[in-house]
Every structure is written in C-alpha cells, then in structure tokens.
Design a protein around this motif. Structure first.
Motif, short mmCIF file in Angstrom:
data_model
loop_
_atom_site.label_atom_id
_atom_site.label_comp_id
_atom_site.label_asym_id
_atom_site.label_seq_id
_atom_site.Cartn_x
_atom_site.Cartn_y
_atom_site.Cartn_z
N MET A 180 27.30 9.46 78.21
CA MET A 180 28.53 10.14 78.64
C MET A 180 28.23 11.43 79.40
N PHE A 181 27.11 12.07 79.08
CA PHE A 181 26.74 13.31 79.77
C PHE A 181 26.68 13.10 81.28
N TRP A 182 26.12 11.97 81.70
CA TRP A 182 25.97 11.74 83.14
C TRP A 182 27.31 11.54 83.82
N ILE A 183 28.28 11.00 83.09
CA ILE A 183 29.61 10.78 83.67
C ILE A 183 30.38 12.09 83.74
N MET A 184 30.31 12.87 82.67
CA MET A 184 31.17 14.05 82.59
C MET A 184 30.74 15.15 83.57
N SER A 185 29.44 15.30 83.82
CA SER A 185 29.01 16.34 84.77
C SER A 185 27.54 16.25 85.15
N GLY A 186 26.74 15.51 84.40
CA GLY A 186 25.31 15.46 84.67
C GLY A 186 24.97 14.97 86.06
N GLU A 187 25.72 13.99 86.53
CA GLU A 187 25.44 13.45 87.86
C GLU A 187 25.60 14.51 88.94
N HIS A 188 26.59 15.38 88.77
CA HIS A 188 26.84 16.42 89.78
C HIS A 188 25.70 17.44 89.82
N ILE A 189 25.11 17.72 88.66
CA ILE A 189 23.97 18.64 88.62
C ILE A 189 22.81 18.06 89.42
N ILE A 190 22.52 16.78 89.20
CA ILE A 190 21.40 16.14 89.89
C ILE A 190 21.65 16.03 91.39
N HIS A 191 22.88 15.64 91.77
CA HIS A 191 23.19 15.54 93.20
C HIS A 191 23.03 16.90 93.89
N ALA A 192 23.49 17.96 93.22
CA ALA A 192 23.37 19.30 93.79
C ALA A 192 21.91 19.73 93.87
N ALA A 226 27.90 23.35 89.09
CA ALA A 226 27.84 22.15 88.25
C ALA A 226 27.36 22.49 86.84
N LEU A 227 26.38 23.38 86.73
CA LEU A 227 25.90 23.80 85.41
C LEU A 227 26.99 24.54 84.63
N SER A 228 27.78 25.34 85.33
CA SER A 228 28.84 26.08 84.65
C SER A 228 29.94 25.14 84.17
N VAL A 229 30.19 24.06 84.91
CA VAL A 229 31.15 23.04 84.46
C VAL A 229 30.65 22.41 83.15
N THR A 230 29.37 22.08 83.11
CA THR A 230 28.79 21.51 81.89
C THR A 230 28.92 22.47 80.72
N LEU A 231 28.66 23.74 80.97
CA LEU A 231 28.76 24.75 79.92
C LEU A 231 30.18 24.83 79.37
N ILE A 232 31.17 24.85 80.25
CA ILE A 232 32.57 24.89 79.81
C ILE A 232 32.91 23.65 78.98
N GLN A 233 32.45 22.49 79.43
CA GLN A 233 32.71 21.26 78.69
C GLN A 233 32.07 21.30 77.31
N LEU A 234 30.83 21.77 77.24
CA LEU A 234 30.13 21.83 75.95
C LEU A 234 30.79 22.84 75.01
N LEU A 235 31.27 23.95 75.54
CA LEU A 235 31.97 24.94 74.70
C LEU A 235 33.24 24.33 74.12
N LEU A 236 33.97 23.57 74.92
CA LEU A 236 35.17 22.90 74.43
C LEU A 236 34.81 21.90 73.33
N LEU A 237 33.79 21.09 73.60
CA LEU A 237 33.38 20.08 72.63
C LEU A 237 32.85 20.71 71.34
N TYR A 238 32.15 21.83 71.47
CA TYR A 238 31.65 22.54 70.28
C TYR A 238 32.81 23.08 69.44
N PHE A 239 33.79 23.63 70.11
CA PHE A 239 34.99 24.13 69.42
C PHE A 239 35.66 23.00 68.63
N LEU A 240 35.81 21.85 69.26
CA LEU A 240 36.44 20.71 68.58
C LEU A 240 35.56 20.18 67.45
N TYR A 241 34.25 20.16 67.68
CA TYR A 241 33.32 19.63 66.67
C TYR A 241 33.32 20.51 65.42
#
Length: 381
Positions: free
Chosen positions: A21-33, A358-373
């Motif tokens: 799921m990491f690659w779908i949510m934002s990982g692909e954008h990091i690699i492309h950039a 792209a890295l900052s998008v991943t960070l925001i997503q992980l912070l949200l997921l951490y909050f929920l977890y």
C-alpha cells in the motif's frame, strides 16, 4: 526465534499489506521524483517498475493489487478461528448451518460495502451521470473475489478447493482461447478483441475505465478469485502446520513459489501474463512472488521477531483501505503537505523540490495513520 502472532493475527500480514500500500499511497511519487532529480540507473529502473504495463508483460506495479488480494486470502482461515473454536469444530465445513448463514450474511455485507466504497472512490458522489460513472473498481473486485473464495473455503475441503482453483484457471483460459467474439473471432487477446473486453462492453454498466475494456471488469474478476484462493491455501498451510519446524515451512513456501512462477512463465507463451486480463499465467506468476514476499516478511517479523523497523508499514497495513481511499482522492494530502512544509521545500533546489514534496506527503499520511493507530481507530469492513 519466535513464531508468535498478536491477538491471533500474523503481524507479517499487516507489514506486507502496508508494504504494497505504501507504493500506492505515495511511494511511487517519491521514486518518480528521484528518477528526475537524480537520473541514476537504479532510480530510473525503479521508476519504470512503478508504472503499469500497456498490455502484456508485468512490472512490480502490476503486482501490487494481486498481492493485496492474496494477503486478504491468507487472513481468511484465521478470521474464522474463533467461530470454529466456539462451535467445537476443526474445519469450516463442519460449522453448523445457522453459524454459516451468519457468516454468509457478514461476507455479503462486506462485499456490498466494498462495492459501494469503490464507487465512491470512482466519484459516485460527484453525480456526473450514469454514463460517466465507473462501476468497476479495485475495492469492488476485492469484495467479490474474497466473497466467492470465502464461499469455496467454507463449503469444500482442501482437495476440492484445489480443484476449484485449477478449474477457474483452466476454465478461464479455455473461454478466452475458444469462445469467439463478434467481429474478432476466438483467442484474440487484445484490448478490443478479448472475450473479457466483450463482456465489459456488453454488460458492465456506466463508463469503462479504458473505453473498450475495464481492468477490474466483470469476467476478469473470476480468475481474481483464484488469487484470493492462493492466499487461503497459504493461510490454511500455516494454521495446520503450526507444529512443523520453521525451516520446513520456509522451504515448502519457497518451493511452492518457484513452482508457481515457473508455471506462469511457461503458460505465458500461450496465454500471456497480463494484469488487465488477469490471465491465468498472471495468477500463477504473481502468486509465486506473493508467496516469496510473504515468506520474507514472515521470517523477519513473525519468526525472528524483528518488528521495530516495520512500524510504519504496520500502521499503513492496519488501515489500508482507509489510506487507499484517502490517497485516491478523498483527501488532498498534497495541499496539506505544501501548506505545512511549502516554505521549507522552497529552500531546496528547484529540481529537488518535487522529491521533498512527495516525502512531505508521505510524512503527513504517516502522521494521520499514527494518530488513528494510537487511538485504535481502524476502518474495519
């Protein structure tokens, strides 16, 4: 070494689910950039692997969806554990009829919810009209494939489940090779002329994803059931061979993976590996790699107990459907990341700014997921 689960749950399943799921949510954008900012061979190759193939062939990105579906299948035997224990039976086939009816209703409800959520991701609530609404979806296919795989698991023993698996793959192959399509004939495995495309054009309502076919269409969902069944087989194997040595289980899984990959490669000569057709060779080939990926995470996480490094993947995998829906358009993470980190990102060279965005998008997503977890808030369907 340890071979433990958390609350009866294989932690490696959440890690593997989080990995894909990491690659779908934002990982692909990091690699492309990265491939644009630093066009070295390894980044260029990784970027090429994070695109779908045009038709025949396969990339890593083509494997993400079937691996996710495979993981759902692995979870299935574990999900019925408590019901079998309460009923005092050893196999799901032995469950009382009333208990099975409850399970059927629960599975049907889950399928309907996933079908609806898939429509929401496709933009149903924009109300663009029937002709502009795409009814097929990734979540819908997950729901349908798991429902029918679950029905097979609940009502047939392992031998008959294997017959179902083989029958689905060979039956699908024979239909696509032998049944003629109007204006094209039989065995035409092109975007326009395949039997799956014909079925989508004739019976799938609304808008097709790619005009003449839909990669999550009606008929190609049938072999996706076999992908889920492969996961069921692995989950059943791990449950029933719990007292076997770790070494023997790892060897059996690796050999099974190699056999499936080999079958897929051989079948590819007559029935091309094709994600959009979800061809039988594709099921076998990706099924083999799914087992290898699971074996790796199972060994590292559940056997050796090295879990701390995988915590980001665990929080992604624990809320995978939620983050999938959010990253597919329900939440504008790019806006939030730019709002929070935009000033800092502008300090970097222009060529590298997309990487840090792209890295900052991943960070925001992980912070949200951490909050929920941390609050144990999970989207459970």
């Amino acid at each position: 070494m340890s071979n433990t689960t958390e609350n009866g749950r294989l932690i490696s399943l959440d890690v593997l689910r989080g990995f894909v799921m990491f690659w779908i949510m934002s990982g692909e954008h990091i690699i492309h950039a990265l491939a644009k900012a630093a066009p070295i061979p390894v980044f260029i190759w990784m970027s090429s692997q994070l695109h779908h193939t045009d038709w025949n062939g396969i990339t890593f990105y083509d494997m993400i969806f079937p691996v996710f579906l495979f993981v759902a299948g692995v979870s299935m035997p574990y999900s019925f554990d408590k019901k079998m224990i309460n009923a005092g039976v050893k196999t799901p086939m032995e469950l009382p009829a009333k208990e099975k009816q409850k399970i059927y209703l629960s599975m049907l409800k889950r399928t309907c919810i996933l079908l609806f959520l898939g429509l929401v991701v496709n933009g149903l609530l924009r109300f663009d009209g029937y002709d502009q609404t795409r009814f097929a979806s990734v979540l819908g296919r997950i729901g349908l494939a798991c429902f029918f795989a679950g029905m097979i698991y609940l009502n047939f023993d392992l031998k008959k489940q294997l017959l179902w698996f083989a029958g689905i793959l060979f039956g699908y192959y024979l239909v696509l090779k032998l049944v003629p399509v109007p204006n094209f004939g039989a065995g035409i495995l092109t975007k326009e002329g395949s039997f799956t495309s014909y079925i989508d054009q004739q019976f799938l309502p609304g808008r097709l994803h790619s005009k003449v076919y839909d990669p999550e269409g009606l008929f190609s969902t049938i072999p996706a059931i076999a992908t889920a069944l492969l996961g069921v087989f692995l989950g059943t194997f791990l449950k029933h061979r719990v007292n076997d040595s770790i070494k023997s289980k790892i060897i059996i899984m690796i050999i099974s993976a190699i056999v499936l990959i080999g079958i897929g490669m051989i079948w590819n000569y007559d029935f091309p590996i094709n994600k959009r057709l979800w061809s039988s060779s594709f099921v076998c080939y990706v099924g083999g790699f799914s087992i290898l990926l699971f074996t790796f995470f199972y060994l590292i996480i559940d056997v050796l107990g090295f879990r701390e490094w995988a915590f980001p993947l665990i929080i992604i995998g624990s809320n995978s459907i939620l983050i999938y829906m959010a990253s597919e358009g329900l939440v504008n993470f790019g806006y939030t990341a730019t709002f929070v980190f935009g000033g800092i990102i502008k300090l970097f060279p222009v060529l590298w700014q997309p990487v840090f965005t792209a890295l900052s998008v991943t960070l925001i997503q992980l912070l949200l997921l951490y909050f929920l977890y941390k609050r144990r808030w999970f989207l459970k369907i």
